[in-house]
Design a protein around this motif. Structure first.
Motif, PDB file in Angstrom:
ATOM      1  N   ASP A 226      14.031 -12.000 -11.154  1.00  0.00           N
ATOM      2  CA  ASP A 226      12.665 -11.522 -11.364  1.00  0.00           C
ATOM      3  C   ASP A 226      12.348 -10.523 -10.268  1.00  0.00           C
ATOM      4  O   ASP A 226      12.634 -10.768  -9.094  1.00  0.00           O
ATOM      5  N   GLU A 227      11.741  -9.416 -10.624  1.00  0.00           N
ATOM      6  CA  GLU A 227      11.397  -8.434  -9.598  1.00  0.00           C
ATOM      7  C   GLU A 227      10.124  -7.687  -9.942  1.00  0.00           C
ATOM      8  O   GLU A 227       9.725  -7.583 -11.107  1.00  0.00           O
ATOM      9  N   VAL A 228       9.496  -7.172  -8.873  1.00  0.00           N
ATOM     10  CA  VAL A 228       8.263  -6.400  -9.000  1.00  0.00           C
ATOM     11  C   VAL A 228       8.611  -4.926  -9.120  1.00  0.00           C
ATOM     12  O   VAL A 228       9.533  -4.432  -8.448  1.00  0.00           O
ATOM     13  N   ASP A 229       7.867  -4.201  -9.958  1.00  0.00           N
ATOM     14  CA  ASP A 229       7.998  -2.752 -10.026  1.00  0.00           C
ATOM     15  C   ASP A 229       7.326  -2.183  -8.779  1.00  0.00           C
ATOM     16  O   ASP A 229       6.093  -2.099  -8.702  1.00  0.00           O
ATOM     17  N   VAL A 230       8.124  -1.819  -7.774  1.00  0.00           N
ATOM     18  CA  VAL A 230       7.584  -1.391  -6.484  1.00  0.00           C
ATOM     19  C   VAL A 230       6.809  -0.085  -6.599  1.00  0.00           C
ATOM     20  O   VAL A 230       5.773   0.107  -5.934  1.00  0.00           O
ATOM     21  N   ARG A 231       7.256   0.817  -7.440  1.00  0.00           N
ATOM     22  CA  ARG A 231       6.524   2.080  -7.605  1.00  0.00           C
ATOM     23  C   ARG A 231       5.121   1.842  -8.130  1.00  0.00           C
ATOM     24  O   ARG A 231       4.151   2.453  -7.654  1.00  0.00           O
ATOM     25  N   GLN A 232       4.987   0.947  -9.102  1.00  0.00           N
ATOM     26  CA  GLN A 232       3.659   0.631  -9.627  1.00  0.00           C
ATOM     27  C   GLN A 232       2.837  -0.122  -8.589  1.00  0.00           C
ATOM     28  O   GLN A 232       1.623   0.085  -8.469  1.00  0.00           O
ATOM     29  N   LEU A 233       3.513  -0.985  -7.818  1.00  0.00           N
ATOM     30  CA  LEU A 233       2.798  -1.718  -6.777  1.00  0.00           C
ATOM     31  C   LEU A 233       2.226  -0.759  -5.739  1.00  0.00           C
ATOM     32  O   LEU A 233       1.110  -0.974  -5.234  1.00  0.00           O
ATOM     33  N   LEU A 234       2.959   0.288  -5.404  1.00  0.00           N
ATOM     34  CA  LEU A 234       2.440   1.294  -4.478  1.00  0.00           C
ATOM     35  C   LEU A 234       1.156   1.922  -4.994  1.00  0.00           C
ATOM     36  O   LEU A 234       0.194   2.111  -4.245  1.00  0.00           O
ATOM     37  N   ARG A 235       1.142   2.238  -6.276  1.00  0.00           N
ATOM     38  CA  ARG A 235      -0.063   2.849  -6.856  1.00  0.00           C
ATOM     39  C   ARG A 235      -1.214   1.843  -6.886  1.00  0.00           C
ATOM     40  O   ARG A 235      -2.366   2.181  -6.593  1.00  0.00           O
ATOM     41  N   ASP A 236      -0.913   0.594  -7.241  1.00  0.00           N
ATOM     42  CA  ASP A 236      -1.971  -0.412  -7.386  1.00  0.00           C
ATOM     43  C   ASP A 236      -2.591  -0.800  -6.050  1.00  0.00           C
ATOM     44  O   ASP A 236      -3.760  -1.209  -5.980  1.00  0.00           O
TER      45      ASP A 236
END
Length: 474
Positions: free
Chosen positions: A119-129
């Motif tokens: 399981d992993e987080v979308d880091v690029r989207q997390l940066l935006r959020d």
């Protein structure tokens, strides 16, 4: 047993990578769980990671939670069997006793994790959020972490089980002893093994692990400003808290070991020389104290959890000046309490008691830290090489290596060792990136791949020298 299983798993699939093994089934680790990391006391130690009960949303200001984009993929199908078979004999003459002993230990650890998923987080989207989000600097977790110069990390990926699985450990031990041997220490009862005594112990333990259990995870650190704004450390683990001071700038609590390359023989020799005071202090202890400490330290190497508990307590005493062991299990307290009593009541000679206790604490912390960094296979081989005769040979090899870049063939005679013990000695060196080369009864050691980063040779040499210091004259 669970901690050993997850550590072996990470060593196999991601040695030197980003994955961190889960140490306890009690650790509930979800994506974006906040994990507190603390730099090791010694430069070569890996950071210690402690999962908390909080997620990122729990420590943010505002009422709008962050909803990360998650993905799930198949990772690997993993089943492994790890086995050790150690046997050897020893004839020894101690100050107050004679002893001959023979023993044979065997163990098997079987990991049946089956199909694992990631399981992993979308880091690029997390940066935006998280671009405009701010941490609540009044939160108790943040205040406590900032005070102790620790680091916040967020779980960005985790390896989890996709089906019920198991870990099984089988242990067989058999020992025979002749002569009489006594161990004496402060406020501890005498333990004697009488003529022709024998001891055997078998155990077979299976641990059932449920679906969706996290066995390893990876972090992304936070670089926190004093006003609560933060950045995700994308390319390295260099998080921490900004210092709000006119005279001190930068970040506190940077994780990771100091950039150093102990694989270079001259640097390795210098590091060992810098630590020589610790080994000399251990060698100068009374024989009864050394015998007790040697038994305690070698015994805990048979239980990774007990070793970790002892090392954590000593670390707490050294860093936080606290000897609280309330959170230690009753079984592990039996190993830890004699050490605490010895630290409290050790004979200090002409040195002030507080200074001596602090130095002894630092020396014991050094040894247990090195042992705790060793891999499972290295610890297993070390247990077969802990007799005074073998430890003396290892010190001759290391001394010659540090003096001339390699140990001359005439430095030591390994012909006095049994083939079983010699095989374990070779395995111990190999598992720590050191080659042991034999030419008849003579031997030489060399560090492998000098340009390869890592601290394995140094850690192993510290462990061996520490045990040798305790074994001298007992």
């Amino acid at each position: 047993m669970f901690a050993t299983a997850t550590r072996n798993f990470v060593d196999e699939v991601d040695r030197g990578g980003l994955l961190i093994p889960v140490r306890s089934l009690n650790d509930s680790i979800a994506l974006l769980t906040v994990v507190v990391s603390q730099k090791g006391f010694w430069f070569w130690q890996k950071p210690k990671h402690v999962p908390t009960d909080f997620t990122l949303n729990d420590i943010l200001t505002g009422d709008i939670p962050i909803t990360p984009v998650l993905s799930e993929t198949d990772f690997i199908k993993y089943n492994g069997i790890y086995g050790d078979s150690i046997q050897g004999s020893m004839d020894a003459t101690f100050i107050h006793s004679n002893m001959n002993a023979a023993g044979k230990d065997s163990s098997k650890l079987e990991l049946s994790f089956g199909s694992l998923k990631k399981d992993e987080v979308d880091v690029r989207q997390l940066l935006r959020d998280t671009k405009n989000s701010v941490l609540d600097m009044s939160h108790s977790l943040i205040k406590q972490t900032q005070k102790k110069r620790q680091v916040f990390g967020l779980v960005k990926e985790r390896i989890v089980t996709s089906q019920p699985c198991s870990v099984t450990e089988e242990v067989q031990q058999a020992d025979q002893c002749g002569g009489t041997l006594g161990f004496c220490g402060p406020k501890s009862p005498k333990v004697s093994l009488k003529d022709n005594g024998s001891l055997s112990k078998d155990s077979n333990v299976t641990m059932e692990i449920p679906t969706n259990t996290t066995i390893a995870y990876a972090l992304i650190d936070l670089e926190v400003k004093h006003d609560g704004h933060y950045e995700l450390c994308l390319m390295s683990n260099k998080g921490g808290f900004e210092v709000d001071s006119r005279t001190q700038k930068g970040l506190l609590g940077v994780t990771g070991a100091v950039s150093n390359n102990p694989d270079d023989v001259s640097r390795l020799a210098q590091e060992l020389k810098d630590l020589s005071d610790h080994f000399q202090l251990l060698s100068a202890l009374p024989a009864s104290s050394k015998a007790s400490l040697l038994k305690i330290v070698t015994d805990v190497t048979e239980d990774r959890a007990a070793l970790g508990a002892l090392q954590s307590v000593l670390n707490r005493m050294l860093v936080e000046k606290s000897a609280n062991i309330a959170d230690v299990s009753e079984a592990h307290k039996q190993s830890i309490q004699p050490v605490l009593e010895m630290l409290k009541e050790s004979e200090c000679g002409s040195v002030a008691e507080t200074e001596c206790s602090a130095s002894l604490l630092s020396a014991l912390h050094l040894i247990t830290s090195a042992l705790d960094e060793l891999t499972h296979e290295s610890l297993s081989a070390l247990r077969a090489c802990r007799s005074p005769a073998v430890l003396k040979i290892t010190q001759l090899l290391v001394h010659c290596l540090c003096e001339s870049g390699e140990s001359p063939a005439s430095a030591t005679n390994v012909g006095v060792l049994s083939e079983d013990v010699l095989a374990n000695l070779e395995h111990l060196f190999t598992s720590s990136d050191v080659n042991l080369q034999r030419d008849g009864d003579a031997a030489t050691i060399q560090i492998k791949q000098l340009q390869k980063p890592g601290n394995r040779p140094l850690i192993m040499f510290i462990a061996l020298r520490g045990l040798h210091s305790l074994a001298q004259g007992v």
